[in-house]
Design a protein around this motif. Structure first.
Motif, PDB file in Angstrom:
ATOM      1  N   ARG A 475      17.816  -7.880  -0.604  1.00  0.00           N
ATOM      2  CA  ARG A 475      19.054  -7.627  -1.329  1.00  0.00           C
ATOM      3  C   ARG A 475      20.123  -8.664  -0.988  1.00  0.00           C
ATOM      4  NH1 ARG A 475      15.990  -5.379  -3.813  1.00  0.00           N
ATOM      5  NH2 ARG A 475      15.896  -3.209  -4.538  1.00  0.00           N
ATOM      6  N   GLU A 476      20.961  -8.933  -1.980  1.00  0.00           N
ATOM      7  CA  GLU A 476      22.157  -9.751  -1.802  1.00  0.00           C
ATOM      8  C   GLU A 476      23.346  -8.906  -2.207  1.00  0.00           C
ATOM      9  OE1 GLU A 476      20.243 -14.163  -2.592  1.00  0.00           O
ATOM     10  OE2 GLU A 476      21.151 -13.100  -4.284  1.00  0.00           O
ATOM     11  N   GLY A 477      24.377  -8.883  -1.368  1.00  0.00           N
ATOM     12  CA  GLY A 477      25.541  -8.051  -1.636  1.00  0.00           C
ATOM     13  C   GLY A 477      25.572  -6.832  -0.744  1.00  0.00           C
ATOM     14  N   GLY A 478      26.789  -6.394  -0.414  1.00  0.00           N
ATOM     15  CA  GLY A 478      26.964  -5.210   0.404  1.00  0.00           C
ATOM     16  C   GLY A 478      26.472  -5.394   1.822  1.00  0.00           C
ATOM     17  N   ARG A 479      26.448  -4.282   2.551  1.00  0.00           N
ATOM     18  CA  ARG A 479      25.937  -4.340   3.924  1.00  0.00           C
ATOM     19  C   ARG A 479      24.469  -4.750   3.934  1.00  0.00           C
ATOM     20  NH1 ARG A 479      27.459  -0.805   8.988  1.00  0.00           N
ATOM     21  NH2 ARG A 479      25.899  -1.574  10.449  1.00  0.00           N
ATOM     22  N   ALA A 480      23.731  -4.316   2.912  1.00  0.00           N
ATOM     23  CA  ALA A 480      22.309  -4.676   2.841  1.00  0.00           C
ATOM     24  C   ALA A 480      22.124  -6.185   2.787  1.00  0.00           C
ATOM     25  CB  ALA A 480      21.664  -4.021   1.620  1.00  0.00           C
ATOM     26  N   GLY A 481      23.026  -6.885   2.078  1.00  0.00           N
ATOM     27  CA  GLY A 481      22.956  -8.332   2.003  1.00  0.00           C
ATOM     28  C   GLY A 481      23.236  -9.000   3.330  1.00  0.00           C
ATOM     29  N   LEU A 482      24.107  -8.400   4.135  1.00  0.00           N
ATOM     30  CA  LEU A 482      24.375  -8.909   5.484  1.00  0.00           C
ATOM     31  C   LEU A 482      23.171  -8.702   6.388  1.00  0.00           C
ATOM     32  CD1 LEU A 482      26.713  -9.959   7.460  1.00  0.00           C
ATOM     33  CD2 LEU A 482      26.933  -7.545   8.080  1.00  0.00           C
ATOM     34  N   GLU A 483      22.555  -7.535   6.270  1.00  0.00           N
ATOM     35  CA  GLU A 483      21.453  -7.188   7.158  1.00  0.00           C
ATOM     36  C   GLU A 483      20.210  -8.040   6.910  1.00  0.00           C
ATOM     37  OE1 GLU A 483      21.198  -3.004   6.470  1.00  0.00           O
ATOM     38  OE2 GLU A 483      22.734  -2.535   7.993  1.00  0.00           O
ATOM     39  N   GLU A 484      20.131  -8.717   5.754  1.00  0.00           N
ATOM     40  CA  GLU A 484      19.028  -9.640   5.523  1.00  0.00           C
ATOM     41  C   GLU A 484      19.032 -10.788   6.528  1.00  0.00           C
ATOM     42  OE1 GLU A 484      16.511  -9.399   3.647  1.00  0.00           O
ATOM     43  OE2 GLU A 484      17.052  -7.838   2.222  1.00  0.00           O
ATOM     44  N   PHE A 485      20.190 -11.065   7.114  1.00  0.00           N
ATOM     45  CA  PHE A 485      20.327 -12.225   7.995  1.00  0.00           C
ATOM     46  C   PHE A 485      20.590 -11.824   9.450  1.00  0.00           C
ATOM     47  CE2 PHE A 485      21.684 -13.516   3.697  1.00  0.00           C
ATOM     48  CZ  PHE A 485      20.593 -14.314   3.423  1.00  0.00           C
ATOM     49  N   ILE A 486      20.202 -10.577   9.769  1.00  0.00           N
ATOM     50  CA  ILE A 486      20.334 -10.049  11.129  1.00  0.00           C
ATOM     51  C   ILE A 486      18.998  -9.456  11.555  1.00  0.00           C
ATOM     52  CG2 ILE A 486      21.361  -8.178  12.491  1.00  0.00           C
ATOM     53  CD1 ILE A 486      23.863  -8.460  10.748  1.00  0.00           C
TER      54      ILE A 486
END
Length: 496
Positions: A475-486
């Motif tokens: 996903r891109e966008g929202g918290r889910a988009g951030l969590e892609e890179f953590i």
């Protein structure tokens, strides 16, 4: 026939396009091993710039620079990253007109449509993720007695992220990928498409002006060999790609060699379910025009319009009337709504799909279909009615100004038609019946469902965006988009 002001395009290109180059560790390279790419203006068909291309050697330099910068950026206080990203977002906002000016020359986006909003979207996405930079938290577990053990988690950046950017909306793709990567503490190597490098160069220039350290953002425009070098490089920790399924398969195969994680935002064949209880005066112009926006070159555009049978004939007539009045022409003319496709190959491919559909009887040609006489890469906006849902018109992502209409009788039939595709990026519902909406949303096979959406439904930075099936994953966008890179590290501390 379409007439384009060639002299105006040449003048604008000289004035607004960033100087072609690679950006590696803060250094600018023009003499590169990948050779030169002749960038053609989609509206004129004329070469307007020579783009230096990265080869595997320059990719290696960029990854090395990003790894070095990660020691600084990843170790920086989150509040300082937030401050720098906030300054970066403000510079982007100050340069909204520059992003708008680049777009028509880079890939033919119309100044009066998609282009005028793109800079605002980049600023909003960067502002949104700047706010996340100092709010990334771990958790304290309760798996054992606190007298025996303390357990908690750390949310950590991956390291270096390789971003392979799409050509159809490169600035928006940058906005959806880079700010969350940076907010999480990663550094990035960006590989724009060779046909659309300019937005990424302005983006990198503004990041440096904001004080983001050299090497945090690197730009290596290149062809397939550069992309493969980026994907397989042992110094790259994750790949984010927006594009087509065929390229995604090659990336996934390369990444599999080292079990490298990937996130894919791929194509779509989005269905738009139009029910008889809607206000046709409002809904039909939206449905027709939005499907044709960016000349149909959008993965989430609702290019299949499924219409309840009692209003079907009226909707077909109204849609063709709307499309007939959408101005086609020079993307620098603010009255133009439909500009050129990205290149000659795209024009020939889309025209071939239209011609084949007419020949095969895949649907009834309701409007358009004729070839346009122009030096640029124009295709007439085209509407097909009575489309067979198993035809290429309904199953294949055309990526051009082609809209397919099909009638349905029941909700079950509408869902069956909508889901009868390998894609699953977006779906749309036009209905005033909230009970119906609540029934249908869970049944639609799509990463995102938009209900009675406004003119720009797909670019909110707070809403996760992505697909299922052939439309990819992640996903891109929202918290889910951030969590892609953590990635999350578990920690257990025993009592001494």
């Amino acid at each position: 026939m379409v007439t384009v002001d060639v002299a105006l395009h040449r003048q604008r290109a000289e004035r607004v396009l960033p100087r072609p180059r690679l950006v590696i560790g803060g250094k600018e390279l023009s003499d590169t091993s990948g050779g030169l790419y002749a960038h053609t203006n989609p509206a004129t068909g004329l070469v307007q710039a020579e783009i230096p291309l990265a080869g595997p050697g320059e990719v290696d330099q960029a990854v090395t620079a990003a790894r070095t910068a990660f020691e600084v950026w990843g170790g920086m206080r989150p509040a300082e990253r937030r401050r720098l990203l906030t300054r970066f977002a403000q510079l982007i906002r100050d340069h909204i007109p520059d992003f708008a000016a680049i777009s028509p020359l880079e890939n033919g986006v119309c100044v009066g449509g998609w282009a005028e909003n793109v800079g605002t979207h980049i600023a909003e996405w960067t502002e949104y993720y700047a706010g996340w930079a100092d709010k990334i938290e771990g958790l304290v577990g309760a798996g054992h007695s606190p007298h025996e053990n303390v357990e908690y988690t750390l949310a950590e950046p991956y390291g270096v992220i390789g971003h392979i950017i799409t050509w159809n909306s490169p600035a928006l793709s940058l906005a959806m990928k880079i700010p969350p990567s940076l907010a999480a503490g990663n550094t990035v190597v960006i590989k724009p498409a060779e046909s659309t490098p300019f937005s990424a160069l302005l983006f990198a220039d503004l990041a440096r002006e904001a004080g983001i350290p050299d090497g945090v953002i690197n730009v290596v425009t290149g062809l397939g060999d550069a992309g493969s070098a980026l994907v397989t490089h042992p110094g790259v920790d994750k790949i984010s790609f927006t594009g087509g399924p065929a390229t995604a398969r090659r990336i996934m195969a390369d990444a599999a060699l080292s079990l490298k994680p990937v996130v894919f935002e791929l194509g779509g064949k989005s269905a738009n379910l139009l029910f008889a209880d809607t206000d046709l005066d409002t809904v039909v112009p939206y449905c027709a025009a939005f499907a044709m926006s960016n000349t149909g070159q959008g993965c989430a555009l609702p290019t299949r319009l499924l219409v309840e049978r009692p209003i079907y004939d009226e909707v077909v007539a109204r849609v063709t009337g709307v499309v007939a009045h959408l101005p086609v022409g020079d993307p620098l003319d603010p009255t133009t709504y439909i500009g050129p496709l990205i290149d000659a190959a795209a024009r020939d491919r889309v025209q071939g799909v239209i011609d084949k559909a007419v020949k095969d009887g895949a649907g009834r040609l309701a409007f358009g279909g004729e070839r346009i006489d122009a030096d640029g890469y124009f295709v007439s906006p085209t509407v097909f009615a009575d489309v067979d849902n198993r035809s290429d018109l309904a199953q294949r992502e055309i990526f051009g100004p082609v809209l397919a209409l099909t009638p349905f009788d029941t909700e079950d039939e509408a869902i069956a038609l909508a889901n009868d595709t390998e894609y699953g990026l977006s779906a749309y519902i036009q209905s005033r019946d909230i009970a119906r909406v609540n029934r249908l949303v869970p049944r639609l096979k799509a990463g995102t469902v938009y209900v009675n959406p406004g003119p720009n439904p797909i670019t909110s930075p707070a809403t996760p965006f992505g697909g299922v099936g052939l439309s990819g994953f992640g996903r891109e966008g929202g918290r889910a988009g951030l969590e892609e890179f953590i990635h999350v590290k578990g920690v257990g501390v025993g009592r001494v």
